[in-house]
Design a protein around this motif. Sequence first.
Motif, PDB file in Angstrom:
ATOM      1  N   VAL A 186       0.862  -1.179   0.000  1.00 39.78           N
ATOM      2  CA  VAL A 186       0.000   0.000   0.000  1.00 39.78           C
ATOM      3  C   VAL A 186       0.889   1.216   0.000  1.00 39.78           C
ATOM      4  CG1 VAL A 186      -1.707   1.326   1.305  1.00 39.78           C
ATOM      5  CG2 VAL A 186      -1.901  -1.157   1.179  1.00 39.78           C
ATOM      6  N   LYS A 187       0.624   2.154  -0.879  1.00 37.95           N
ATOM      7  CA  LYS A 187       1.468   3.342  -1.021  1.00 37.95           C
ATOM      8  C   LYS A 187       0.823   4.532  -0.324  1.00 37.95           C
ATOM      9  CE  LYS A 187       4.334   4.055  -4.125  1.00 37.95           C
ATOM     10  NZ  LYS A 187       5.135   4.203  -5.358  1.00 37.95           N
ATOM     11  N   GLU A 188       1.658   5.319   0.329  1.00 41.13           N
ATOM     12  CA  GLU A 188       1.242   6.588   0.910  1.00 41.13           C
ATOM     13  C   GLU A 188       1.811   7.715   0.066  1.00 41.13           C
ATOM     14  OE1 GLU A 188       2.054   9.355   4.889  1.00 41.13           O
ATOM     15  OE2 GLU A 188       2.401   7.188   4.973  1.00 41.13           O
ATOM     16  N   ILE A 189       0.976   8.710  -0.253  1.00 37.95           N
ATOM     17  CA  ILE A 189       1.415   9.819  -1.082  1.00 37.95           C
ATOM     18  C   ILE A 189       0.976  11.133  -0.458  1.00 37.95           C
ATOM     19  CG2 ILE A 189      -0.657   9.648  -2.525  1.00 37.95           C
ATOM     20  CD1 ILE A 189       1.018  10.637  -4.880  1.00 37.95           C
ATOM     21  N   ASP A 190       1.823  12.134  -0.593  1.00 37.13           N
ATOM     22  CA  ASP A 190       1.499  13.492  -0.163  1.00 37.13           C
ATOM     23  C   ASP A 190       0.959  14.240  -1.385  1.00 37.13           C
ATOM     24  OD1 ASP A 190       1.379  16.118   0.622  1.00 37.13           O
ATOM     25  OD2 ASP A 190       3.359  16.165   1.553  1.00 37.13           O
ATOM     26  N   PRO A 191      -0.353  14.513  -1.448  1.00 42.20           N
ATOM     27  CA  PRO A 191      -0.907  15.174  -2.635  1.00 42.20           C
ATOM     28  C   PRO A 191      -0.357  16.571  -2.875  1.00 42.20           C
ATOM     29  CG  PRO A 191      -2.651  14.173  -1.308  1.00 42.20           C
ATOM     30  CD  PRO A 191      -1.405  14.147  -0.485  1.00 42.20           C
ATOM     31  N   THR A 192       0.173  17.224  -1.831  1.00 42.59           N
ATOM     32  CA  THR A 192       0.666  18.586  -1.998  1.00 42.59           C
ATOM     33  C   THR A 192       2.046  18.624  -2.637  1.00 42.59           C
ATOM     34  OG1 THR A 192       1.634  18.608   0.234  1.00 42.59           O
ATOM     35  CG2 THR A 192      -0.654  19.311   0.014  1.00 42.59           C
ATOM     36  N   SER A 193       2.824  17.547  -2.466  1.00 44.65           N
ATOM     37  CA  SER A 193       4.184  17.530  -3.009  1.00 44.65           C
ATOM     38  C   SER A 193       4.418  16.413  -4.020  1.00 44.65           C
ATOM     39  CB  SER A 193       5.196  17.406  -1.869  1.00 44.65           C
ATOM     40  OG  SER A 193       5.062  16.145  -1.227  1.00 44.65           O
ATOM     41  N   GLY A 194       3.571  15.399  -4.011  1.00 45.90           N
ATOM     42  CA  GLY A 194       3.772  14.260  -4.898  1.00 45.90           C
ATOM     43  C   GLY A 194       4.722  13.216  -4.353  1.00 45.90           C
ATOM     44  N   ARG A 195       5.303  13.444  -3.192  1.00 42.71           N
ATOM     45  CA  ARG A 195       6.222  12.463  -2.610  1.00 42.71           C
ATOM     46  C   ARG A 195       5.454  11.245  -2.105  1.00 42.71           C
ATOM     47  NH1 ARG A 195       9.756  16.716   1.089  1.00 42.71           N
ATOM     48  NH2 ARG A 195      10.646  17.910  -0.678  1.00 42.71           N
ATOM     49  N   SER A 196       6.054  10.085  -2.230  1.00 40.43           N
ATOM     50  CA  SER A 196       5.376   8.857  -1.837  1.00 40.43           C
ATOM     51  C   SER A 196       6.343   7.911  -1.134  1.00 40.43           C
ATOM     52  CB  SER A 196       4.774   8.165  -3.068  1.00 40.43           C
ATOM     53  OG  SER A 196       5.795   7.788  -3.973  1.00 40.43           O
ATOM     54  N   ARG A 197       5.766   6.960  -0.419  1.00 41.73           N
ATOM     55  CA  ARG A 197       6.538   5.927   0.274  1.00 41.73           C
ATOM     56  C   ARG A 197       5.620   4.752   0.558  1.00 41.73           C
ATOM     57  NH1 ARG A 197       7.222   8.013   6.556  1.00 41.73           N
ATOM     58  NH2 ARG A 197       5.010   8.443   6.943  1.00 41.73           N
ATOM     59  N   LYS A 198       6.188   3.639   0.995  1.00 39.97           N
ATOM     60  CA  LYS A 198       5.389   2.474   1.342  1.00 39.97           C
ATOM     61  C   LYS A 198       4.741   2.687   2.704  1.00 39.97           C
ATOM     62  CE  LYS A 198       7.918  -1.041  -1.282  1.00 39.97           C
ATOM     63  NZ  LYS A 198       8.671  -2.325  -1.193  1.00 39.97           N
ATOM     64  N   ALA A 199       3.474   2.283   2.794  1.00 39.19           N
ATOM     65  CA  ALA A 199       2.754   2.376   4.061  1.00 39.19           C
ATOM     66  C   ALA A 199       2.447   1.006   4.646  1.00 39.19           C
ATOM     67  CB  ALA A 199       1.442   3.143   3.868  1.00 39.19           C
ATOM     68  N   MET A 200       2.375  -0.013   3.796  1.00 38.75           N
ATOM     69  CA  MET A 200       2.132  -1.386   4.233  1.00 38.75           C
ATOM     70  C   MET A 200       2.732  -2.316   3.190  1.00 38.75           C
ATOM     71  SD  MET A 200      -1.550  -3.111   5.315  1.00 38.75           S
ATOM     72  CE  MET A 200      -1.908  -1.896   6.575  1.00 38.75           C
ATOM     73  N   ASP A 201       3.723  -3.114   3.587  1.00 35.28           N
ATOM     74  CA  ASP A 201       4.486  -3.927   2.642  1.00 35.28           C
ATOM     75  C   ASP A 201       4.081  -5.384   2.763  1.00 35.28           C
ATOM     76  OD1 ASP A 201       6.304  -4.997   0.920  1.00 35.28           O
ATOM     77  OD2 ASP A 201       8.011  -3.848   1.675  1.00 35.28           O
ATOM     78  N   PHE A 202       3.701  -6.005   1.614  1.00 37.30           N
ATOM     79  CA  PHE A 202       3.263  -7.397   1.601  1.00 37.30           C
ATOM     80  C   PHE A 202       4.287  -8.322   0.941  1.00 37.30           C
ATOM     81  CE2 PHE A 202      -0.897  -5.016   1.014  1.00 37.30           C
ATOM     82  CZ  PHE A 202      -1.199  -5.017   2.368  1.00 37.30           C
ATOM     83  N   ASP A 203       5.551  -7.943   0.922  1.00 34.10           N
ATOM     84  CA  ASP A 203       6.560  -8.729   0.221  1.00 34.10           C
ATOM     85  C   ASP A 203       6.636 -10.160   0.730  1.00 34.10           C
ATOM     86  OD1 ASP A 203       7.243  -6.745  -1.474  1.00 34.10           O
ATOM     87  OD2 ASP A 203       9.001  -6.068  -0.371  1.00 34.10           O
TER      88      ASP A 203
END
Length: 369
Positions: free
Chosen positions: A34-51
Motif C-alpha cells: 500500500v502506497k502513501e502519497i502526499d498530494p501537496t508535493s507528490g512524494r510517496s513511500r510504502k505504508a504497508m508492505d506485503f513482500d
Amino acid sequence: MSLRRDIRLLHFQLRNILGCASRTRAFFPSHGYVKEIDPTSGRSRKAMDFDTEGDMQVSTLTVTNDILMVGCFNGDYRFRSLHSENLSYTEGRLTDHLSGITNHVQVYPCRRSSAPLAAFASNDHGFRVVDLSTNSILSEAKYQYPLNCTAISPDKRLRVMVGDSVDVTIADAETGETLQDLEGHRDFGFACDWAPDGWTVATGFQDKSVRIWDARMWRRNHNGAASPLAVLRMEMSGARSLRFSPFGSGKRVLVAAEEADVVNIIDAQTFETKQKIDVFGEIGGTAFADDGQNLLTLITDQARGGLMSLDRCDAGAEDSYNYLADEESRQDWSRRAPKRHEGSGPLGAFETVTHRRRRALVSGNLDPF
C-alpha cells in the motif's frame, strides 16, 4: 494532478481503494504494498508492505486519522496504526468461504466506548464487526444477498446496506436486524453514505440513479411505499462511490463518482444542481481532505491515471441560508427595519411564539394555541 502508474485496481466493480488521513496523507494499493502519497508535493513511500505474503490482493481500503485498514480477496484483512513509523501490521480473518471477498470496510469508534471498530461487508452474504483493540469478531450476521457497501449513521444506531439486491436495507447497527427495506432501485447497489446531519442517506445503484432518503420518514407515500426525497441521474454509469462533505467545510455537497470518466459534485441542500468533472479512466474512489476543503479522486488508467486534487472555491460559505444571497438584503438595512406593533409590543419581524400567545390572551380575540 499527480500522475501515477503504480495504482492497482483488481476488481471490475469495487471502487473503494482510496483513503485519506489528512491533507498530506493519502493511501492506495499498489503492486505488493500500500502506497502513501502526499498530494501537496507528490512524494510517496510504502505504508504497508506485503513482500513476505506473495501476491497480496487488496479489494478495499479505508483510512481514519490513526488507522489504515485493507480488506482482501480471500476473506482476510490487515491494519496498522498511522501514529507509528513501524510498517508492521496486524492480520485477521473473516471467513474461509470460497467467495469471501471483502467488498467494503468502514472504521468508526464504538458508541459505548472509545474502542475502534471495523464493519466488513463480504461477498459470502456476511456482515461482521471487528473490535480492532482486541482483533476479535464482535458480531456476525448473514443476509439474503452479497453486501457491497454499508454506512453507519452518525449516532451509531442504524446502518444502511446495499448489495446484489434491488432493495436498500436499513438495519440495527448493533444487532444487524433488518428494520426497513426500501424499494425503488432497479439493479444492484454498490455505493451508499450517511450524511453528517443524521437523517440524509444516499444510495447508488447500477440503474444509473442515486436516491436520497430521509431517515426520519423512510415511507412517505400514503400507501406505505418507500419514497425518496430525490432521484438523481448519473451521466454514463451507476455511482460506485458516494461521499457527503463534512460539516463546517462550506456548502454541503454529495460527491458521486461513477465507474469511469465522471465525478458528480451535487448540491446536498437542494439536490437540484451539480458540477460535473470529466476525467479519463476508471475511478478507484474519492475522499475528502483538509476538513472538506480538498477532494481527492483516484484515477486508475495506466497512462493518464493518478491522484487528482480539487480545492473548494467557496470556502467559508454558510451551511445554512445566507441573507446576502437575497437581493433585497443588499439594500440599506435601515430602510428595511421592522416596524413595531402599536404600543410597546415586540418587533413584528422577530416576534416569538410566546409573544404571540401573550398578545392573543390579552386581546381575548384569538386562540393562543
